[in-house]
Design an enzyme around this catalytic site. Structure first.
Site, PDB file in Angstrom:
ATOM      1  N   GLY A 141       0.811  -0.810  -0.220  1.00 51.08           N
ATOM      2  CA  GLY A 141       0.289  -0.402  -0.442  1.00 51.08           C
ATOM      3  C   GLY A 141       0.815   0.748   0.263  1.00 51.08           C
ATOM      4  O   GLY A 141       0.765   1.666  -0.604  1.00 51.08           O
ATOM      5  N   ILE A 167      -9.792  -0.615  -2.417  1.00 48.99           N
ATOM      6  CA  ILE A 167      -9.580   0.117  -4.002  1.00 48.99           C
ATOM      7  C   ILE A 167     -11.525   0.843  -3.813  1.00 48.99           C
ATOM      8  O   ILE A 167     -12.584   0.718  -3.896  1.00 48.99           O
ATOM      9  CB  ILE A 167      -9.926  -0.684  -4.951  1.00 48.99           C
ATOM     10  CG1 ILE A 167      -8.364  -1.468  -4.645  1.00 48.99           C
ATOM     11  CG2 ILE A 167      -9.737   0.074  -6.626  1.00 48.99           C
ATOM     12  CD1 ILE A 167      -7.236  -0.277  -4.930  1.00 48.99           C
ATOM     13  N   GLY A 352     -20.388  13.335  27.295  1.00 54.06           N
ATOM     14  CA  GLY A 352     -21.197  11.451  26.631  1.00 54.06           C
ATOM     15  C   GLY A 352     -21.380  11.410  25.510  1.00 54.06           C
ATOM     16  O   GLY A 352     -21.546  10.685  25.288  1.00 54.06           O
ATOM     17  N   GLU A 375      -5.264   7.721   0.364  1.00 52.31           N
ATOM     18  CA  GLU A 375      -3.707   8.419  -0.478  1.00 52.31           C
ATOM     19  C   GLU A 375      -2.819   8.713  -0.142  1.00 52.31           C
ATOM     20  O   GLU A 375      -1.905   9.501   0.042  1.00 52.31           O
ATOM     21  CB  GLU A 375      -4.462   9.853  -1.351  1.00 52.31           C
ATOM     22  CG  GLU A 375      -5.713   9.237  -1.943  1.00 52.31           C
ATOM     23  CD  GLU A 375      -6.691  10.613  -2.854  1.00 52.31           C
ATOM     24  OE1 GLU A 375      -5.949  10.924  -3.631  1.00 52.31           O
ATOM     25  OE2 GLU A 375      -7.264  10.542  -2.772  1.00 52.31           O
ATOM     26  N   GLY A 376      -2.113   7.667   0.547  1.00 51.03           N
ATOM     27  CA  GLY A 376      -0.691   8.015   1.406  1.00 51.03           C
ATOM     28  C   GLY A 376      -1.313   7.975   2.748  1.00 51.03           C
ATOM     29  O   GLY A 376      -2.026   9.102   2.874  1.00 51.03           O
TER      30      GLY A 376
HETATM   31  N1  CAA Z   1       6.182  12.894 -10.334  1.00 46.99           N
HETATM   32  C1  CAA Z   1       6.467  11.959 -10.637  1.00 46.99           C
HETATM   33  N2  CAA Z   1       7.578  11.212 -10.387  1.00 46.99           N
HETATM   34  C2  CAA Z   1       8.166  10.961  -9.045  1.00 46.99           C
HETATM   35  C3  CAA Z   1       7.147  11.237  -7.983  1.00 46.99           C
HETATM   36  C4  CAA Z   1       6.054  12.745  -8.863  1.00 46.99           C
HETATM   37  N3  CAA Z   1       5.416  12.628  -7.225  1.00 46.99           N
HETATM   38  N4  CAA Z   1       8.004  11.017  -7.209  1.00 46.99           N
HETATM   39  C5  CAA Z   1       8.822   9.934  -7.275  1.00 46.99           C
HETATM   40  N5  CAA Z   1       9.494  10.130  -8.691  1.00 46.99           N
HETATM   41  C6  CAA Z   1       9.787   9.332  -9.275  1.00 46.99           C
HETATM   42  C7  CAA Z   1      11.110   9.162  -8.399  1.00 46.99           C
HETATM   43  O1  CAA Z   1      11.515  10.447  -8.967  1.00 46.99           O
HETATM   44  C8  CAA Z   1      11.753   8.363  -8.841  1.00 46.99           C
HETATM   45  O2  CAA Z   1      12.493   8.940 -10.425  1.00 46.99           O
HETATM   46  P1  CAA Z   1      13.918   8.497 -11.169  1.00 46.99           P
HETATM   47  O3  CAA Z   1      14.538   7.362  -9.930  1.00 46.99           O
HETATM   48  O4  CAA Z   1      13.830   8.434 -12.515  1.00 46.99           O
HETATM   49  O5  CAA Z   1      14.522   9.309 -10.036  1.00 46.99           O
HETATM   50  C9  CAA Z   1      10.377   7.282  -9.252  1.00 46.99           C
HETATM   51  O6  CAA Z   1       9.525   7.925  -8.938  1.00 46.99           O
HETATM   52  C10 CAA Z   1      11.563   6.004  -7.654  1.00 46.99           C
HETATM   53  O7  CAA Z   1      10.563   7.077  -6.819  1.00 46.99           O
HETATM   54  P2  CAA Z   1      10.750   6.744  -5.364  1.00 46.99           P
HETATM   55  O8  CAA Z   1      12.908   6.323  -5.046  1.00 46.99           O
HETATM   56  O9  CAA Z   1      10.797   8.054  -3.868  1.00 46.99           O
HETATM   57  O10 CAA Z   1      10.347   5.800  -4.571  1.00 46.99           O
HETATM   58  P3  CAA Z   1       9.686   4.918  -3.697  1.00 46.99           P
HETATM   59  O11 CAA Z   1       9.591   3.119  -4.187  1.00 46.99           O
HETATM   60  O12 CAA Z   1      10.509   5.347  -2.284  1.00 46.99           O
HETATM   61  O13 CAA Z   1       8.562   5.685  -2.871  1.00 46.99           O
HETATM   62  C11 CAA Z   1       6.715   6.551  -2.111  1.00 46.99           C
HETATM   63  C12 CAA Z   1       7.504   6.600  -2.844  1.00 46.99           C
HETATM   64  C13 CAA Z   1       6.461   8.633  -1.834  1.00 46.99           C
HETATM   65  C14 CAA Z   1       7.094   6.026  -0.969  1.00 46.99           C
HETATM   66  C15 CAA Z   1       5.505   6.297  -2.499  1.00 46.99           C
HETATM   67  O14 CAA Z   1       5.652   4.911  -2.914  1.00 46.99           O
HETATM   68  C16 CAA Z   1       4.041   6.201  -2.362  1.00 46.99           C
HETATM   69  O15 CAA Z   1       3.018   7.838  -2.608  1.00 46.99           O
HETATM   70  N6  CAA Z   1       3.238   5.712  -1.521  1.00 46.99           N
HETATM   71  C17 CAA Z   1       2.370   6.347  -0.752  1.00 46.99           C
HETATM   72  C18 CAA Z   1       1.660   5.739  -2.410  1.00 46.99           C
HETATM   73  C19 CAA Z   1      -0.259   5.660  -1.743  1.00 46.99           C
HETATM   74  O16 CAA Z   1      -0.258   6.853  -1.830  1.00 46.99           O
HETATM   75  N7  CAA Z   1      -0.730   4.814  -1.536  1.00 46.99           N
HETATM   76  C20 CAA Z   1      -2.012   5.838  -1.720  1.00 46.99           C
HETATM   77  C21 CAA Z   1      -3.274   4.696  -2.874  1.00 46.99           C
HETATM   78  S1  CAA Z   1      -4.304   4.933  -3.605  1.00 46.99           S
HETATM   79  C22 CAA Z   1      -5.753   5.029  -1.988  1.00 46.99           C
HETATM   80  O17 CAA Z   1      -5.597   5.365  -1.106  1.00 46.99           O
HETATM   81  C23 CAA Z   1      -6.991   5.895  -2.975  1.00 46.99           C
HETATM   82  C24 CAA Z   1      -7.978   4.358  -3.110  1.00 46.99           C
HETATM   83  O18 CAA Z   1      -8.772   4.268  -3.613  1.00 46.99           O
HETATM   84  C25 CAA Z   1      -8.297   4.255  -1.268  1.00 46.99           C
END
Ligand code: CAA
Length: 395
Positions: A141, A167, A352, A375-376
């Site tokens: 997630g 989802i 209460g 969403e994170g």
């Molecule tokens: N825009 C464009 N590119 C991006 C970016 C962004 N915002 N963020 C990262 N990237 C790129 C990076 O630049 C990197 O590219 P390069 O290697 O070429 O530089 C690549 O993507 C990988 O980035 P990271 O190394 O930062 O990736 P990471 O594996 O360390 O993870 C993270 C980053 C921020 C933790 C990410 O995994 C994240 O946002 N996680 C949370 C996800 C989330 O929000 N989940 C919820 C699901 S959706 C939901 O909840 C909806 C529902 O229906 C309920």
């Protein structure tokens, strides 16, 4: 760190245009008439609000970001956020149900080809259809790059296998953007995005999840077993999936942040009204500093959340690109944590009664919790913020 001043030509204004005021009014009126009266019943029954979705579609409060050339309004993040605050003020479960097409269709709007936009977006305008965003999995997630669903190319098709969970609206969606590994050894760079019609053989809804709060939004788990889709359903190139997912979340996080503001605003309004009417020690409890300081903090922190969110949305609309990532996460983190604090304090103001389902604030406290998760999580927002501070990326 990127600052708001960079690239700002026109200065700053908090004034809304007449069109924006009318849009917000339409949404507030809709929330008051169509959503609020049903919020407790639908929450209790975990009811999917198909009737509310159909009405929201009819009055034009859905699919706000679909481009005009594909039949939509083509509104930016900022205008969508004005609508979102009001819908979530009505009920965040139903607000999420109505707004989640923004997340589901986001990858197509942001990265789809013109043919894909024409094929998949226009039907959303013509009918109250739902779409969803298939990113999270039982084992992935927060750490998106570790997801396990695979997509293997076979001629003109891809064959998808895996499981998705948490989802939004998936249980009622016409199609879902599924993120899957096309190269499982390549981490984030091995992920691709696919449009999967939910009636494709091999797609099965496994569970409508029974949640603590926001219970009138469907949140489902589904499986993909040898699901064959045409290669033309891939969005962008192989390997673009992670970037598409992140760019979509950058765009939708202010929408989620403003949802948290809507919930906090509702809790604040209930608290003010109750504090004026409830008497203890011969005076309304609003006269006690222990209560009115809590309410003063609520008002301050809600306004700070709203302003951070307006700023993030404005930056996205101005094309700040990756610089807006930081501000989206500022807004999502701060507004989500504020909603949790404000709703917890609202229960405290009600004493209460606050803990009893007959009164409005216990639902708001349950609903608020989800903003710190979906969403994170608030921790992931801090991680994004820290990365942008210490390892900033340009576009
Ligand atoms: N825009 C464009 N590119 C991006 C970016 C962004 N915002 N963020 C990262 N990237 C790129 C990076 O630049 C990197 O590219 P390069 O290697 O070429 O530089 C690549 O993507 C990988 O980035 P990271 O190394 O930062 O990736 P990471 O594996 O360390 O993870 C993270 C980053 C921020 C933790 C990410 O995994 C994240 O946002 N996680 C949370 C996800 C989330 O929000 N989940 C919820 C699901 S959706 C939901 O909840 C909806 C529902 O229906 C309920």
């Amino acid at each position: 760190m990127a600052t708001i001043e960079q690239g700002t030509a026109a200065g700053v204004s908090f004034a809304l245009t007449d069109e924006q005021k009318a849009l917000r009014e339409l949404a507030r009126d809709f929330a008051a008439r169509e959503i609020r009266p049903k919020e407790h019943e639908y929450d209790e029954r975990m009811q999917h609000p198909a009737d509310v979705i159909a009405k929201a579609h009819e009055v034009g409060l859905m699919n706000l970001h679909i481009p005009e050339e594909h039949g939509g309004l083509g509104l930016g993040c900022f205008d969508g956020m004005l609508v979102g605050e009001e819908l979530y003020w009505g009920c965040s479960g139903m607000g999420t149900s109505v707004s989640a097409n923004g997340l589901g269709s986001g990858p197509v709007v942001l990265a789809g080809s013109e043919e894909q936009k024409a094929k998949w977006l226009r039907p959303l305008i013509e009918e109250p259809l739902l779409c969803s965003f298939g990113l999270s999995e039982p084992g992935a997630g927060s750490d998106v790059a570790s997801l396990k669903t695979t997509a293997v190319r076979e001629g003109d098709e891809y064959v998808l296998n895996g499981s998705k969970t948490f989802i939004t609206n998936a249980g009622y969606a016409a199609w879902t953007v599924v993120f899957a590994k096309t190269d499982p050894r390549a981490g984030a760079k091995g992920m691709s995005a696919f449009i999967v019609p939910m009636d494709t053989p091999g797609v099965s809804i496994e569970q409508h999840l029974d949640k603590m709060g926001q219970r009138s939004t469907d949140t489902s788990a589904f499986a993909l077993q040898d699901v064959r889709i045409p290669a033309e359903n891939r969005i962008g190139e192989e390997g673009d999936g992670f970037r598409i997912a992140m760019a979509t979340l950058d765009f939708t996080r202010p929408g989620t942040a403003i949802g948290a503001v809507g919930v906090a605003q509702a809790a604040y309004e209930h608290s003010v009204a109750y504090a004026k009417e409830r008497v203890t020690f011969d005076v309304p409890i609003a006269m006690h500093q222990g209560v009115n300081f809590m309410i003063a903090d609520m008002a301050t922190e809600i306004e700070a959340s709203r302003l951070l969110t307006w700023q993030a949305a404005w930056m996205l609309d101005q094309g700040y690109g990756r610089k807006a990532t930081l501000y989206s996460s500022f807004a999502k983190r701060f507004a989500a944590d504020t909603a949790m604090k404000v709703t917890t304090d609202a229960v405290q103001v009600f004493g209460g009664y606050g803990y009893i389902k007959e009164y409005p604030v216990e639902k708001l406290m349950r609903d608020a919790k989800l903003f710190q998760i979906y969403e994170g999580t608030s921790q992931i927002q801090r991680l994004v913020i820290a990365k942008e501070i210490f390892l900033p990326k340009s576009d």
